[in-house]
Structures are given as C-alpha cells and as structure tokens.
Design an enzyme around this catalytic site. Structure first.
Site, short mmCIF file in Angstrom:
data_model
loop_
_atom_site.label_atom_id
_atom_site.label_comp_id
_atom_site.label_asym_id
_atom_site.label_seq_id
_atom_site.Cartn_x
_atom_site.Cartn_y
_atom_site.Cartn_z
N TYR A 49 12.67 -4.84 16.63
CA TYR A 49 13.35 -3.75 15.93
C TYR A 49 14.15 -4.33 14.64
O TYR A 49 14.84 -5.28 14.90
CB TYR A 49 14.18 -2.92 16.69
CG TYR A 49 13.58 -1.55 16.99
CD1 TYR A 49 13.73 -0.85 15.66
CD2 TYR A 49 12.81 -1.11 17.95
CE1 TYR A 49 13.21 0.35 15.97
CE2 TYR A 49 12.44 0.18 18.00
CZ TYR A 49 12.70 0.95 16.86
OH TYR A 49 11.87 2.27 16.86
N GLU A 106 15.61 -2.40 12.07
CA GLU A 106 16.26 -1.26 11.01
C GLU A 106 17.10 -2.01 10.02
O GLU A 106 17.97 -2.60 10.15
CB GLU A 106 16.84 -0.11 11.70
CG GLU A 106 15.93 0.81 12.52
CD GLU A 106 16.59 2.07 13.00
OE1 GLU A 106 17.90 2.17 13.17
OE2 GLU A 106 15.86 2.85 13.60
N ASP A 162 0.50 6.29 -8.63
CA ASP A 162 0.12 6.06 -7.29
C ASP A 162 -1.24 5.34 -7.49
O ASP A 162 -2.25 5.86 -7.69
CB ASP A 162 -0.11 7.40 -6.48
CG ASP A 162 -0.68 7.44 -5.20
OD1 ASP A 162 -0.89 6.19 -4.74
OD2 ASP A 162 -0.31 8.35 -4.54
N THR A 173 -1.04 1.91 -1.33
CA THR A 173 -1.23 1.48 0.02
C THR A 173 -1.57 -0.03 -0.14
O THR A 173 -1.81 -0.60 -1.00
CB THR A 173 -2.26 2.29 0.76
OG1 THR A 173 -3.54 2.07 -0.26
CG2 THR A 173 -2.25 3.67 0.67
N LYS A 181 -6.44 -0.93 0.92
CA LYS A 181 -7.89 -0.30 0.18
C LYS A 181 -8.33 -1.49 -0.59
O LYS A 181 -8.65 -2.42 -0.04
CB LYS A 181 -7.44 1.00 -0.63
CG LYS A 181 -6.94 2.21 0.28
CD LYS A 181 -6.72 3.49 -0.24
CE LYS A 181 -6.24 4.66 0.38
NZ LYS A 181 -5.91 5.73 0.13
N ARG A 237 -3.25 -1.79 7.31
CA ARG A 237 -2.90 -0.40 6.67
C ARG A 237 -1.42 -0.18 6.75
O ARG A 237 -0.50 -0.66 7.49
CB ARG A 237 -3.05 0.58 7.94
CG ARG A 237 -4.72 0.44 8.22
CD ARG A 237 -4.94 1.96 8.93
NE ARG A 237 -5.37 3.02 7.95
CZ ARG A 237 -6.16 3.20 7.25
NH1 ARG A 237 -7.43 2.47 7.67
NH2 ARG A 237 -6.34 4.18 6.41
C1 LIG Z 1 -5.06 6.75 0.30
C2 LIG Z 1 -4.18 7.52 -0.58
C3 LIG Z 1 -2.77 7.89 -0.32
C4 LIG Z 1 -2.38 7.79 1.24
O1 LIG Z 1 -2.35 6.81 1.92
P1 LIG Z 1 -2.46 7.05 3.68
O2 LIG Z 1 -2.08 5.68 3.81
O3 LIG Z 1 -3.78 7.56 3.84
O4 LIG Z 1 -1.21 7.92 4.08
C5 LIG Z 1 -1.73 8.46 -1.15
N1 LIG Z 1 -2.28 8.46 -2.56
C6 LIG Z 1 -3.39 8.04 -2.93
C7 LIG Z 1 -3.98 7.99 -4.36
C8 LIG Z 1 -4.61 7.34 -2.12
O5 LIG Z 1 -5.82 7.07 -2.57
#
Ligand SMILES: *Cc1c(COP(=O)(O)O)cnc(C)c1O
Length: 423
Positions: A57, A59, A203, A229, A232, A238
């Site tokens: 843990y 925090e 994003d 994220t 991807k 993840r």
């Molecule tokens: C995949 C994605 C997210 C969210 O990610 P999660 O890990 O699925 O919550 C947010 N914004 C964009 C543009 C994404 O492609």
C-alpha cells in the site's frame, strides 16, 4: 499451432481459471486482432505487472507517503515518472490513475466544479464518453457541449470549434478521441483554448505510442494537460498517466490522490516504467512508424476493394469503415469477422442514421498485427480477408468464414506474439 501450457501454480490451484487463461492465449495467438485500442505487451511488461509490488500500500507520492516500507516502491514510481517526462518532454507526470476514464475524471476534479461547462468531441463523431457525453458522469455532473466533424470531409471544422468555444466559454476543452483516423491539430486547439480561456486537455490514449515513437505530432507544446492510457499503442499495462505543465502539477496530483483514488497499483506502475523504457528504444520508433505504414497500406487496399472509409483514409493506426455501401450493418459484419478469426469492433460513423448498439461502421487498426511483425506487404491479404468476410456476412456463408479462419490461423502461426507462451 497449439500453445504449450504455462502458469503451473495457477493450474495447480485453480485449473478452471487456468484453462480460461490458456484458451485466451490460444485465441490471441490464432486470430488477427484488429481492435485499434488493443495490443500485445512484452513478456517483460507482463512479468512486471505480476510481481509482489502488488502487495504494498502506497497512498501518497514518492517521498510523501502515508505508509511505511516504501524504500523500493518510491524508486519504482520515480523511475516511471522520470521516464514519462523524458519520453514525452513533459514538465510533470502522474502515473497513478487506474485507467483512462479515472484519469480524465481527475482532470475535471482539478479544474472544474459540478455544473461547469466543458467541451469535447461528441461520442458518435469519434470522441470518448468521458469528454462530457450524456450517459457518463462527466456529462451528468458537468454541462457538456460537443463538437463534431464535417459531414462532407469527416474532418474537424476549427471555425465551428472556435465559435462554440467563444460562445460557451468552457472550463475544459478536450481534444482526441477513440475513432479519429486523422492527425490531431493540437496547435489549432491550443490557440482556441487560449482565446476562450479554457484549459486544453489532449487525450492521446489511442496515439500515445505513435507520439512517443515520433509518428504523430506531440501535444506537449500546446496542451495544458495530456491524458493517456498506457495500454493502447504505448504497449504497456492497463493504466493511465496525466502529464502537465509545472503550474498544474499540484492540482493534478491532488485530484488523483486524495481527490479520486486511494492506493496506487504499484505492480502497474512498475509495468508502466518497463513499457516507457521499451518505448524509448530506437526499435519502438520503428514500431510506431510501421503501425502507421501498415494502416495506410491497409486503407489503400480496402479502398481498392470499394470500401468507404470515414475521412477517406488514415494518418494514424486507425481506420473507420462505413459499411452502408456494402449493405451489411456493422454489428453483423463484426460478428461474422469474429467467426472468421478477425477481431474488430462495430462502431458508429459520423452522422450515422443507425443506432449506437447497431451502427453502420466497423473500426479497425494495426497496433497488434504490427507488434507481431506483419508488414505492409501483408495488408492486401488482410483487406482480402475482410472483403470476403463482409461478403460472407451478407450472404450468411458460414463455410466461407471457416475457410478464412483457417487461412488467418495459418499466417498468424508464423508470427508469434510477444508475451504468449512458446516452446
Ligand atoms: C480508451 C480511452 C479512454 C479510456 O480508457 P479506459 O482505460 O478504457 O478507461 C479515454 N479516452 C480515450 C480517448 C480513449 O481512447
């Protein structure tokens, strides 16, 4: 090709669960995975995410924790944040968000109050749920105003974005999305955000790996906050990261913890650090450029077969197909292709006359197949399989789908995937 059994301790303790993991490994080995948000992580990333770091843990942040015994964890988190800052050229990085959606929620918490106006791309136009769309908490607790793409070009109209921003004066402007096949003009968004007095959030969840590898321009000079994220195109575990200018560092950190989350997932932080190390290697630049080259080659081969692509093609890893001219709904095509060993997702296209749960399009991408080593020379074959699969979907030809599935498994057998068991 049958994969060998692995995970001996798991098999001994819980054979039922171990069998499911084994079946998933086999599925990921045998199929052509074209979902643009997915990938194959390396064995090193897998190992880091399966470590005893998860027992701890932590925090707080490195050097400022609420629990003792952080001698190693602090160093792990510092490695991850230092590598993120170096790779993307950012002033500040926070690697604790549990995933992309919580990362974005932390940005709202840092810069807006409930009821404030926020702006993002509409979900059916290619945006993400968390950019203020109505069914998301971000659209329920904030007032989301949404921009789209032009009907004739499939591209963002920056005059429309500017007019909307100046009229609505949002606190936050999100750019980026989940079904955007073209280069995002961060400079244009940055100019509009400054004019409107808004915080610009880039994003880049889908394209972070392309940015790291120099195959897409970077948002860092233009955006106040970069959200991504890590799982991807960046090919990590993840998870998610928030990067920002120094002036916003405190607000971001406070929003993630204690604003939104408790203890960070240290095993994920470790795996993010490994992925960032991998992404800093010259071979990752080659990977990112190959992802884009493969997507371009696949788009050309699909166009040659009469497929209609939103915006007419792609600049990145992603292709959005409108199957209306092929006379097959997206969901019917996606399910048939799955039976043919080609894994895609059905998706709305801009101005889709059909419903979100039964839309006109299919979304595909090249990050996974590129991780297995497929090249542009394979893309005409991939396009041919998709074409035959879509035709078989229209004519309900299960034999044709089974034939494609065998051909796919045959080719994929020659390109072992990172992280999957081998002899
Ligand atoms: C995949 C994605 C997210 C969210 O990610 P999660 O890990 O699925 O919550 C947010 N914004 C964009 C543009 C994404 O492609």
């Amino acid at each position: 090709m049958t994969l060998p059994l692995s995970h001996p301790a798991l098999s001994a303790t819980d054979p039922e669960l171990a069998a499911l993991v084994g079946a998933e490994e086999q599925l990921q080995a045998d199929t052509l995975r074209l979902i643009p948000s997915e990938n194959y992580v390396s064995q090193a990333v897998l190992e880091a995410s399966g470590t005893v770091l998860q027992n701890k843990y932590s925090e707080g942040y490195a050097g400022r924790r609420y629990y003792e015994g952080q001698q190693n964890i602090d160093q792990v988190e510092r490695l991850a944040t230092d590598r993120a800052k170096a790779l993307f050229g950012a002033d500040h990085a926070n690697v604790q968000p549990y995933s992309g959606s919580p990362a974005n929620l932390a940005v709202y918490l840092a810069f807006a109050e409930p009821g404030d106006t926020v702006m993002g791309m509409a979900l059916p136009m290619g945006g993400h749920l968390t950019h203020g769309w109505g069914v998301s908490a971000t659209g329920k607790w904030f007032r989301g105003v949404q921009y789209g793409v032009r009907h004739d070009t499939g591209l963002i109209d920056f005059d429309e974005v500017r007019d909307l921003a100046l009229k609505e004066r949002p606190k936050l402007i999100f750019c980026g999305g989940t079904a955007v096949p073209r280069t995002i003009d961060f400079a244009a968004f940055g100019e509009i955000a400054r004019e409107a007095g808004a915080v610009l959030v880039a994003d880049v969840a889908h394209i972070a790996g392309l940015i790291a590898g120099g195959a897409h321009p970077s948002p860092v000079p233009h955006a106040d906050v970069v959200s991504t994220t890590t799982h991807k195109t960046l090919r990590g575990p993840r998870g998610a990261m928030l990067m920002s200018r120094e002036e916003h560092a405190k607000a971001i950190d406070k929003a993630v913890f204690p604003g939104l989350q408790g203890g960070p997932h240290n095993q994920t932080t470790a795996a993010i650090a490994v992925a960032l190390h991998e992404a800093a290697q010259p071979s990752f630049r080659d990977y990112a450029h190959a992802v884009v080259a493969n997507a371009r080659a696949l788009a050309e081969a699909l166009l040659a077969r009469g497929f209609e692509l939103v915006s007419g093609g792609t600049d990145n890893h992603l292709i959005l197909m409108d199957l209306t001219p092929k006379d097959v709904p997206g969901k019917v095509a996606a399910k048939a292709l799955d039976r043919a060993g080609i894994v895609v997702n059905y998706n709305t296209v801009p101005y889709d006359p059909r419903k979100p749960f039964d839309p006109s399009g299919v979304r595909i991408g090249t990050p996974s197949l590129t991780s297995r080593g497929l090249t542009a020379a394979h893309m005409p074959t991939v396009a041919e399989w998709i074409d035959r699969g879509v035709t078989a979907a229209r004519t309900s030809d299960e034999d044709a789908l089974a034939a494609i599935r065998a051909e796919v498994a045959d080719l994929m057998g020659a390109f072992p995937a990172p992280g999957l068991p081998t002899d």
